[in-house]
Design an enzyme around this catalytic site. Structure first.
Site, PDB file in Angstrom:
ATOM      1  N   ASN A   1      -2.547  13.008  -3.600  1.00  0.00           N
ATOM      2  CA  ASN A   1      -3.647  13.522  -4.430  1.00  0.00           C
ATOM      3  C   ASN A   1      -4.070  14.920  -4.001  1.00  0.00           C
ATOM      4  OD1 ASN A   1      -4.078  11.506  -6.361  1.00  0.00           O
ATOM      5  ND2 ASN A   1      -5.315  10.275  -4.949  1.00  0.00           N
TER       6      ASN A   1
ATOM      7  N   GLU B   1      -4.628   2.326  -4.305  1.00  0.00           N
ATOM      8  CA  GLU B   1      -3.170   2.447  -4.223  1.00  0.00           C
ATOM      9  C   GLU B   1      -2.532   1.164  -3.705  1.00  0.00           C
ATOM     10  OE1 GLU B   1      -4.840   4.344  -0.378  1.00  0.00           O
ATOM     11  OE2 GLU B   1      -5.384   4.115  -2.491  1.00  0.00           O
TER      12      GLU B   1
ATOM     13  N   ASP C   1       0.855  -1.191   0.000  1.00  0.00           N
ATOM     14  CA  ASP C   1       0.000   0.000   0.000  1.00  0.00           C
ATOM     15  C   ASP C   1       0.893   1.244   0.000  1.00  0.00           C
ATOM     16  OD1 ASP C   1      -3.001   0.990   0.677  1.00  0.00           O
ATOM     17  OD2 ASP C   1      -1.524   2.262   1.704  1.00  0.00           O
TER      18      ASP C   1
ATOM     19  N   HIS D   1      -4.923  14.857  -8.712  1.00  0.00           N
ATOM     20  CA  HIS D   1      -5.121  13.463  -9.136  1.00  0.00           C
ATOM     21  C   HIS D   1      -4.254  13.052 -10.328  1.00  0.00           C
ATOM     22  CE1 HIS D   1      -8.353  12.358  -6.363  1.00  0.00           C
ATOM     23  NE2 HIS D   1      -8.789  13.620  -6.499  1.00  0.00           N
TER      24      HIS D   1
ATOM     25  N   ASP E   1      -2.059   9.687 -10.323  1.00  0.00           N
ATOM     26  CA  ASP E   1      -2.062   8.619 -11.335  1.00  0.00           C
ATOM     27  C   ASP E   1      -0.639   8.335 -11.817  1.00  0.00           C
ATOM     28  OD1 ASP E   1      -4.783   8.476 -11.087  1.00  0.00           O
ATOM     29  OD2 ASP E   1      -5.223   9.598 -12.929  1.00  0.00           O
TER      30      ASP E   1
END
Length: 364
Positions: free
Chosen positions: A249, A285, A241, A254, A258
């Site tokens: 973010n 994630e 994770d 965002h 990504d």
């Protein structure tokens, strides 16, 4: 016995057997054509010596092409088109036009034979090739008509030859047009099949790959765990994770988030062992590493190498510098154990790693 005979005559099953069968079919047609020539001799419509010479040439040509294809030399001599359709058609057109000079009063059937020859190539020829074959047939027939009229004007009067020429042009032109249209239709169907194949490949890709990172998705990972888990070799599963991903973010947007996921995906792929290890996106994630033939302690070392690699390679093009970290939990698949239990142990170990301060790995 029948099977052995078919294998001897046609060869082993496959595309080559289809080519041999087609050549045998044309050989059969010329055998029947030879019988018709002999009948014309018996009826006094053709000279025996001319009919014999044409028959010998036709059968030797068709037999030679059969032996050439049956032996497999066609694939060596002309790999782009091993059926040798153009060669067979040129030979057939020459033989049929030759028959026009042999059959005398019965020569009108030659136009029908030319139509059969052109139809033979309908399923193979490209539009340009179809036009060329029709033009060749017309030119050869015209030359034979002129020569016959010059040498035997009483038997081949100009008036009759003109009528025959008109019928031949009409018939050959019609067959050529149909062959060209069929070729275009065949090409269109081929293009549509290719488009369908590509569409199915894209659908399969979408069903098995994560759209953002290009890694195997959750469904594919579960299938692969099942495949590995059925064996006796050890399998370690590492659930990873990305730490503080929500903060990435919120602070960078965002699109940067990504990019961060894709950046981690590429580094993880580079760190794994060729095609044996697998990394996929488990969701959000979270990423899952499948490490076959790997004990948990070895998996721990592998995950630590990935962590160090990630710290040495911050996300490029981001200011201030964005150095990523992750927390990981490792579970071991024990034989035919329930997959959910393995993943649950890895998930609990990952949760402990987060509780212990993140940026670390725990064994489940």
């Amino acid at each position: 016995m029948v099977h052995l005979l078919a294998r001897l005559v046609l060869g082993p099953a496959g595309r080559q057997r289809v080519r041999v069968s087609q050549t045998l079919l044309s050989l059969g047609v010329f055998l029947l054509f030879a019988l018709i020539l002999q009948m014309a001799v018996l009826l006094g419509l053709a000279a025996a010596d001319r009919a014999f010479t044409l028959t010998a040439f036709s059968l030797s040509t068709a037999g030679g092409l059969y032996l050439l294809i049956r032996s497999g030399w066609n694939e060596v001599l002309h790999p782009p088109e091993p059926s040798l359709t153009l060669v067979q058609m040129v030979c057939a057109i020459t033989e049929v036009c030759w028959a026009y000079a042999v059959l005398g009063e019965a020569r009108g059937v030659v136009v029908v034979m030319l139509i059969v020859v052109l139809t033979f190539g309908m399923f193979v020829l490209r539009p340009g090739q179809a036009r060329a074959m029709a033009l060749l047939a017309g030119l050869e027939l015209a030359v034979v008509m002129v020569l016959c009229n010059r040498s035997e004007p009483q038997r081949y009067p100009a008036e009759v030859e003109i009528i025959h020429a008109g019928i031949a042009v009409l018939a050959l032109g019609a067959v050529a047009i149909l062959t060209i249209r069929f070729g275009r239709l065949r090409r269109r169907l081929s293009d549509q099949r290719e488009e369908l194949r590509q569409a199915l490949a894209r659908i399969h890709e979408m069903a098995t790959r994560d759209e953002l990172t290009g890694l195997p998705n959750r469904r594919t990972l579960r299938e692969r765990i099942g495949q590995f888990g059925a064996g006796l070799a050890p399998l370690s599963v590492a659930l990873i994770d990305i730490d503080h991903f929500k903060r990435i973010n919120d602070e960078h947007g965002h699109p940067i988030g990504d990019r961060a996921l894709c950046h981690f995906a590429r580094l993880a792929e580079d760190e794994l062992r060729g095609s044996t290890d697998i990394v996929g996106r488990w969701g959000g994630e979270e990423f899952l590493l499948l490490l076959p033939e790997t004990r948990p302690e070895q998996a721990h070392a592998c995950v630590d190498r990935l962590r160090r690699r990630l710290m040495r390679h911050p996300l490029p093009g981001v200011s201030p510098v964005l150095v990523m970290s992750f927390s990981a939990g490792i579970g071991e698949c024990r034989g035919a154990e329930d997959l959910d239990a393995v993943i649950e142990r890895a998930d609990q170990a990952m949760y402990r790693a987060k509780q212990a301060g993140r940026g670390r790995t725990e064994l489940g």
